[in-house]
Write a protein that holds these residues in place. Structure first.
Motif, PDB file in Angstrom:
ATOM      1  N   LEU A 146       0.871  -1.159   0.000  1.00 46.69           N
ATOM      2  CA  LEU A 146       0.000   0.000   0.000  1.00 46.69           C
ATOM      3  C   LEU A 146       0.912   1.214   0.000  1.00 46.69           C
ATOM      4  CD1 LEU A 146      -2.762   1.394   0.344  1.00 46.69           C
ATOM      5  CD2 LEU A 146      -2.441   1.173   2.819  1.00 46.69           C
ATOM      6  N   ALA A 147       0.706   2.090  -0.955  1.00 42.80           N
ATOM      7  CA  ALA A 147       1.528   3.297  -1.020  1.00 42.80           C
ATOM      8  C   ALA A 147       0.687   4.416  -1.595  1.00 42.80           C
ATOM      9  CB  ALA A 147       2.761   3.061  -1.894  1.00 42.80           C
ATOM     10  N   LEU A 156       8.029  15.255 -13.385  1.00 41.61           N
ATOM     11  CA  LEU A 156       7.025  16.219 -13.832  1.00 41.61           C
ATOM     12  C   LEU A 156       6.637  17.195 -12.732  1.00 41.61           C
ATOM     13  CD1 LEU A 156       4.607  13.909 -15.859  1.00 41.61           C
ATOM     14  CD2 LEU A 156       6.190  15.612 -16.757  1.00 41.61           C
ATOM     15  N   SER A 157       6.597  16.715 -11.502  1.00 38.05           N
ATOM     16  CA  SER A 157       6.205  17.563 -10.379  1.00 38.05           C
ATOM     17  C   SER A 157       7.042  17.193  -9.166  1.00 38.05           C
ATOM     18  CB  SER A 157       4.726  17.377 -10.057  1.00 38.05           C
ATOM     19  OG  SER A 157       4.382  18.192  -8.963  1.00 38.05           O
ATOM     20  N   PRO A 158       8.151  17.881  -8.963  1.00 35.81           N
ATOM     21  CA  PRO A 158       9.041  17.521  -7.855  1.00 35.81           C
ATOM     22  C   PRO A 158       8.520  17.895  -6.479  1.00 35.81           C
ATOM     23  CG  PRO A 158       9.868  19.443  -9.010  1.00 35.81           C
ATOM     24  CD  PRO A 158       8.671  18.961  -9.774  1.00 35.81           C
ATOM     25  N   GLN A 159       7.392  18.586  -6.396  1.00 37.43           N
ATOM     26  CA  GLN A 159       6.886  18.994  -5.094  1.00 37.43           C
ATOM     27  C   GLN A 159       6.007  17.901  -4.497  1.00 37.43           C
ATOM     28  OE1 GLN A 159       4.988  22.795  -4.935  1.00 37.43           O
ATOM     29  NE2 GLN A 159       4.783  22.733  -2.733  1.00 37.43           N
ATOM     30  N   VAL A 160       6.631  17.008  -3.734  1.00 33.08           N
ATOM     31  CA  VAL A 160       5.930  15.940  -3.041  1.00 33.08           C
ATOM     32  C   VAL A 160       5.402  16.506  -1.727  1.00 33.08           C
ATOM     33  CG1 VAL A 160       6.159  13.668  -1.979  1.00 33.08           C
ATOM     34  CG2 VAL A 160       7.437  14.208  -4.068  1.00 33.08           C
ATOM     35  N   LEU A 161       4.101  16.408  -1.509  1.00 35.79           N
ATOM     36  CA  LEU A 161       3.487  16.987  -0.314  1.00 35.79           C
ATOM     37  C   LEU A 161       3.311  15.992   0.811  1.00 35.79           C
ATOM     38  CD1 LEU A 161       0.779  19.093  -2.142  1.00 35.79           C
ATOM     39  CD2 LEU A 161       3.025  19.840  -1.349  1.00 35.79           C
ATOM     40  N   SER A 162       3.008  14.739   0.466  1.00 39.50           N
ATOM     41  CA  SER A 162       2.902  13.697   1.484  1.00 39.50           C
ATOM     42  C   SER A 162       3.153  12.351   0.830  1.00 39.50           C
ATOM     43  CB  SER A 162       1.536  13.712   2.178  1.00 39.50           C
ATOM     44  OG  SER A 162       0.525  13.263   1.307  1.00 39.50           O
ATOM     45  N   LEU A 163       3.532  11.411   1.668  1.00 38.43           N
ATOM     46  CA  LEU A 163       3.896  10.084   1.200  1.00 38.43           C
ATOM     47  C   LEU A 163       3.369   9.073   2.197  1.00 38.43           C
ATOM     48  CD1 LEU A 163       5.735   8.592  -0.879  1.00 38.43           C
ATOM     49  CD2 LEU A 163       7.544   8.794   0.814  1.00 38.43           C
ATOM     50  N   ALA A 164       2.690   8.039   1.725  1.00 39.23           N
ATOM     51  CA  ALA A 164       2.199   6.978   2.606  1.00 39.23           C
ATOM     52  C   ALA A 164       2.854   5.678   2.182  1.00 39.23           C
ATOM     53  CB  ALA A 164       0.687   6.852   2.508  1.00 39.23           C
ATOM     54  N   ASP A 181       0.372   8.767   6.382  1.00 41.95           N
ATOM     55  CA  ASP A 181       1.044   9.774   5.576  1.00 41.95           C
ATOM     56  C   ASP A 181       2.129  10.464   6.383  1.00 41.95           C
ATOM     57  OD1 ASP A 181      -0.627   9.256   3.512  1.00 41.95           O
ATOM     58  OD2 ASP A 181      -1.465  11.265   3.353  1.00 41.95           O
ATOM     59  N   GLY A 182       3.263  10.650   5.723  1.00 44.51           N
ATOM     60  CA  GLY A 182       4.299  11.510   6.279  1.00 44.51           C
ATOM     61  C   GLY A 182       4.243  12.812   5.507  1.00 44.51           C
TER      62      GLY A 182
END
Length: 131
Positions: free
Chosen positions: A58-59, A98-106, A112-113
């Protein structure tokens, strides 16, 4: 690109509306042989959430799309039928180009972090264990 355009584009490629149909947001899923994919998006906020769920993994990833939504959707649609645990990391790397702005990661635990900067987002992606 309007919400109706995005919904129509996804649905013409086999995505199913979960909620948001006829409303002002995107919430669609797609099932391939290896996983269930989900896109959630509030275009007025310029954030897209992309989730991957298989029997083993799960991601999820939230990114800012600024002016790149069309290219991000192109990438997702091209990858949708073959996206799996094996192709997830290269796919995410292409998405971040394409979009280097990662806002959160699960990751696997589903929590989510929150990411505070682009370098932290890329570093967090590298730390997720996909072995």
């Amino acid at each position: 690109m309007t919400i109706d355009d995005i919904q129509g584009r996804l649905e013409s490629r086999g995505w199913q509306a979960v909620s948001g149909e006829g409303w002002r947001w995107i919430d669609h899923t797609y099932q391939n042989d290896a996983a269930t994919l989900r896109i959630r998006c509030l275009p007025d906020v310029n954030v897209i959430r992309f989730d991957f769920a298989s029997e083993e993994r799960l991601a999820g990833l939230s990114i800012s799309f600024d002016d790149h939504l069309d290219q991000i959707l192109d990438l997702i649609i091209r990858a949708q039928s073959s996206l799996s645990e094996e192709t997830w990391r290269p796919f995410i790397a292409s998405l971040i180009e394409l979009s280097p702005q990662v806002l959160s990661l699960a990751d696997e635990d589903g929590e989510d972090g929150v990411i505070t900067g682009p370098d932290e987002g890329v570093a967090s992606l590298r730390e997720i264990d996909w072995e």
